[in-house]
Design an enzyme around this catalytic site. Structure first.
Site, mmCIF file in Angstrom:
data_model
loop_
_atom_site.group_PDB
_atom_site.id
_atom_site.type_symbol
_atom_site.label_atom_id
_atom_site.label_comp_id
_atom_site.label_asym_id
_atom_site.label_seq_id
_atom_site.Cartn_x
_atom_site.Cartn_y
_atom_site.Cartn_z
ATOM 1 N N HIS A 1 0.840 -1.201 0.000
ATOM 2 C CA HIS A 1 0.000 0.000 0.000
ATOM 3 C C HIS A 1 0.877 1.254 0.000
ATOM 4 C CE1 HIS A 1 -3.343 -2.664 0.944
ATOM 5 N NE2 HIS A 1 -4.162 -1.640 0.765
ATOM 6 N N HIS B 1 1.618 -3.584 9.428
ATOM 7 C CA HIS B 1 3.035 -3.420 9.121
ATOM 8 C C HIS B 1 3.817 -2.809 10.263
ATOM 9 C CE1 HIS B 1 2.901 -4.338 4.826
ATOM 10 N NE2 HIS B 1 1.718 -3.748 4.808
#
Ligand SMILES: CC(C)=CCC/C(C)=C/CC/C(C)=C/CC/C(C)=C/COP(=O)(O)O
Length: 269
Positions: free
Chosen positions: A188, A230
């Protein structure tokens, strides 16, 4: 001739700590989630450090003594990793519904969808099919190339690095590829940096919209850490990679001059 005393594994006592460690033990306790003392190698290290043991030890060979000193780079990397894990856990405030900021989770998931590959790929393909100018087609063709290059590079790096997603992540993401079980780098973040740089370079936008574009990219990256998907370094590297990917796309810019077949084939669709 006196021979050095040997441990259970046949290594000289005193020396094995250094030779088997290669400078790793110093940070093992920092990074390991296991209870101290659970690791038999660490236990050996502590035993070798005890005064009782030291009394019976002998001088280390030169190369073993060198191994006891981890390199500056090793220390720096391990410290960075420890800070990364600590900070990522602190920032993962939307990882669960019951987390501190669990109520913001739907908003973070909206940001997640806004940076997902599928809407971008489908949106670009749709715009390409509707475009009736050569200039528009050229830009969209390059955007499609950029998105596919991004998917490929991220999948390649994820497959090579194989860094697991943070333990506090809930694996409830919308449409993923098999490599998406890994977290480095954030796909992303790469896409957000790539697309926003692409937009800033190819669309004529008023200043507030340019600021919004950059803000969107930043928020997509931040939401990855807040959702617990993440670690901070996955996102930071993702931004850098996305930024560099745009440079590759710009360098290989596809046009009717250097890729005539592509444009002719598309216009015949
Ligand atoms: C439509 C065309 C031309 C090709 C399709 C190519 C393709 C294989 C698309 C898959 C898109 C997809 C499922 C992307 C995954 C995006 C994702 C969930 C990334 C993970 O992001 P991260 O930030 O968690 O690393």
């Amino acid at each position: 001739m006196t021979s050095p005393r040997r441990g259970a594994e046949g290594r000289a006592l005193g020396a094995p700590v250094a030779s088997s460690s290669s400078g790793r033990f110093e940070f093992q306790s920092l990074l390991s989630s296991r209870a101290p003392g659970a690791d038999p190698t660490c236990a050996r290290l502590r035993a070798s450090e005890s005064p009782v043991h030291r009394r019976g030890s002998f001088p280390l060979p030169e190369e073993a003594r060198m191994d006891l000193n981890p390199s500056f780079l090793g220390i720096a990397l391990r410290s960075l990793l420890a800070i990364d894990l600590w900070l990522s856990k602190k920032l993962g405030v939307c990882a669960r519904e019951r987390s501190a900021w669990g109520s913001v989770r739907p908003l973070m998931k909206l940001l997640e969808i806004s940076g997902h590959g599928i809407p971008f790929l489908l949106g670009t393909l749709y715009c390409l099919s509707r475009s009736d100018s050569w200039a528009g087609r050229e830009v969209l063709m390059n955007l499609l190339f950029a998105l596919l290059l991004d998917l490929l590079l991220v999948a390649l790096i994820k497959g090579l690095v194989r860094r697991r997603r943070p333990a506090h992540n809930q694996m409830d993401m919308f449409v993923t590829l098999s490599v998406d079980k890994y977290s480095f780098p954030s796909g992303h973040a790469t896409r957000a940096a790539l697309v926003s740089r692409f937009i800033l370079n190819h669309l004529v936008l008023a200043i507030p919209l340019r600021v919004l574009t950059v803000l969107w990219a930043f928020l997509v990256g931040l939401s990855r850490v807040m959702l617990g998907r993440h670690n901070v370094t996955d996102v930071a590297f993702g931004f850098l990679l996305g930024y560099l990917q745009y440079s590759i796309v710009d360098y290989c810019w596809l046009s009717p001059h250097n890729a005539p077949l592509l444009f002719v084939l598309w216009s015949q669709q």
